[in-house]
Each structure stands twice: as structure tokens, then as C-alpha cells.
Scaffold this active site. Sequence first.
Site, PDB file in Angstrom:
ATOM      1  N   ARG A  61       0.786  -1.248   0.000  1.00 22.79           N
ATOM      2  CA  ARG A  61       0.000   0.000   0.000  1.00 22.79           C
ATOM      3  C   ARG A  61       0.814   1.291   0.000  1.00 22.79           C
ATOM      4  NH1 ARG A  61      -4.955   0.395   3.866  1.00 22.79           N
ATOM      5  NH2 ARG A  61      -3.359   0.922   5.381  1.00 22.79           N
ATOM      6  N   ASP A  62       2.123   1.232   0.066  1.00 21.66           N
ATOM      7  CA  ASP A  62       2.899   2.480   0.057  1.00 21.66           C
ATOM      8  C   ASP A  62       4.193   2.320  -0.727  1.00 21.66           C
ATOM      9  OD1 ASP A  62       3.339   5.163   0.620  1.00 21.66           O
ATOM     10  OD2 ASP A  62       4.384   4.755   2.488  1.00 21.66           O
ATOM     11  N   LEU A  63       4.101   1.673  -1.868  1.00 23.42           N
ATOM     12  CA  LEU A  63       5.287   1.502  -2.715  1.00 23.42           C
ATOM     13  C   LEU A  63       5.633   2.828  -3.382  1.00 23.42           C
ATOM     14  CD1 LEU A  63       4.375  -1.917  -4.343  1.00 23.42           C
ATOM     15  CD2 LEU A  63       6.287  -1.505  -2.772  1.00 23.42           C
ATOM     16  N   ASN A  67      10.993   3.980  -0.756  1.00 23.98           N
ATOM     17  CA  ASN A  67      10.805   2.758   0.018  1.00 23.98           C
ATOM     18  C   ASN A  67      11.463   1.544  -0.621  1.00 23.98           C
ATOM     19  OD1 ASN A  67       9.400   3.952   2.065  1.00 23.98           O
ATOM     20  ND2 ASN A  67       7.377   3.313   1.366  1.00 23.98           N
TER      21      ASN A  67
END
Length: 295
Positions: A61-63, A67
Amino acid sequence: PKFRHVHIPCVCLSLYLVMELMDANLCQVIQMELDHERLSYLLYQMLCGIKHLHAAGIIHRDLKPSNIVVKSDCTLKILDFGLARTAATGLLMTPYVVTRYYRAPEVILGMGYQANVDVWSVGCIMAEMVRGSVLFPGTDHIDQWNKVIEQLGTPSQEFLMKLNQSVRTYVENRPRYAGYSFEKLFPDVLFPADSEHNKLKASQARDLLSKMLVIDASKRISVDEALQHPYINVWYDPTEVEAPPPVITDKQLDEREHTVEEWKELIYKEVLDWEERTKNGVIRGQPASIAQVQQ
């Protein structure tokens, strides 16, 4: 891995809380002129990592580039699972999760979403690696949607009918855009020269982008399909792609409230367990490599 000899210069030495020291995050790698081998191999590793997460029922959900970290030998790792959720979680799947530039349309529009929400993010990251700049640089969630439809075109009525009434009314009242072809969005000049060794071409990379950057998630390529795409499957190794998924003993752990001290204790126990399982370089509970069997 087949590509360990390839060298990406170390641009900046950054410390990350991972199992080993990495050389740079993808934000720095994006500024380099990558050939097709490096680009496709980095994407292959991203997709492998995401496949294993999804196999364990986890959506990242936060690529985003910050990251994802890379070593000079092209080894890639995915970081920051602070927003990850199990696919069957009882928590509200809030739209305010993925960093705005990499948010899938279904997240922007407050729709339900599945694992291939991460595929859209990979498509945005790939586009950024090719262009050297963010593809959809929205200033807020409304502007983000506008940036998407300006470039990809207003979605079909079939997709609009999946939206709740208030969101559909807003979207239908926006100006309609025809969008641009992917040949126009990603012309050959943005890509490196075609690869002689692995026969990798700009047309293949563009085709992969066109399958990941699809507004309607039901028509978007899956991780498994992306791993079989001609631009990616030159690196396909069953021992990497089809390795057992990580074991999650308690999928509801992140749904329960814990104090900071309790989280520290849980993390400490997890590290001890990992060290015990990986003694002598062998991960207990997973099949040994061919080299280890031969020894």
C-alpha cells in the site's frame, strides 16, 4: 541471482533498518541512465518481492522510490511496511495510504481495492525510471485524479458505474479527456538502446507500462502476469519466484493495540526467532538450495 556482476555506482551511502547495508534508494537510481538489463532486472526483483507479500496475504500500500533500496550489485529490497495490511484485515482500508503520486485510481476514488493496487504503484515507479520525473505529480487527491485522466483519458462508463453516486457525479462532471497513446507518453527517445544480449526493447517496456497503468483495476495486469511479461521473464527463476511465502503466525497482530514496550518485545522475539532459523546460513522450514544439497 544472474545479475550480481552488474555495477550501479554508489551515489549516496544511506543507512536503513534492514538486514544489511544498502547503497542507495531508488530515488537516486532514477537519476542514472539505466540500460534495459538493469531496468528490467530491478523491476523483476520488485515484482518478486510483491508476489511473496501477496502470497502471504499482505498488500504493501505504500510503494514508492524512497521505500525501495538498491545495492551496487543490483540487489533490491522493499522497505517500510508501516501501511501494509493483510488482505483479509478488518481495518478500514482508508484512501489516505499510498503516497499521492503513486496512488491507484481505486484508492483516489475511495473504491474497494485488492492486491493489484501495488501493481499500479510499480507502473508509476517504472514510468519515473524511464522519464526521470514523476508521471502524475498531483498537488492533492483531486488534482491527482485530474493528472491521471489528462494523460490516460477519462475511463469508460463501465468503470464509472462502479463508483458510488456522489463520486460518480463529480467524475462525470469533469471535462472529458481522450488521453494520449503510450507511444506519445513514452516515446522511444526516453528508453535506452535496444538490448542485443537479452533482446529487450523499448516496445516491450512500453507494453508492460500500458498493462500496469490501467485505471480499471479489473483490467490491470496481475503480478503473476507481469512476471511472465517478455520484458521481465528473461530473469525468471522458479527458485526465486516460487519460493515459499513468509510465514505469518498471527495475521491479526496489527489489528490489536500494543504499547511501545510491547512492540519492542515482539520485534525482539521475531529477531531471535529469525536468527535461530538462519543458523549456519540455512533457513529452517524452507527447502535447501541445490548447492547446499550437493554439499
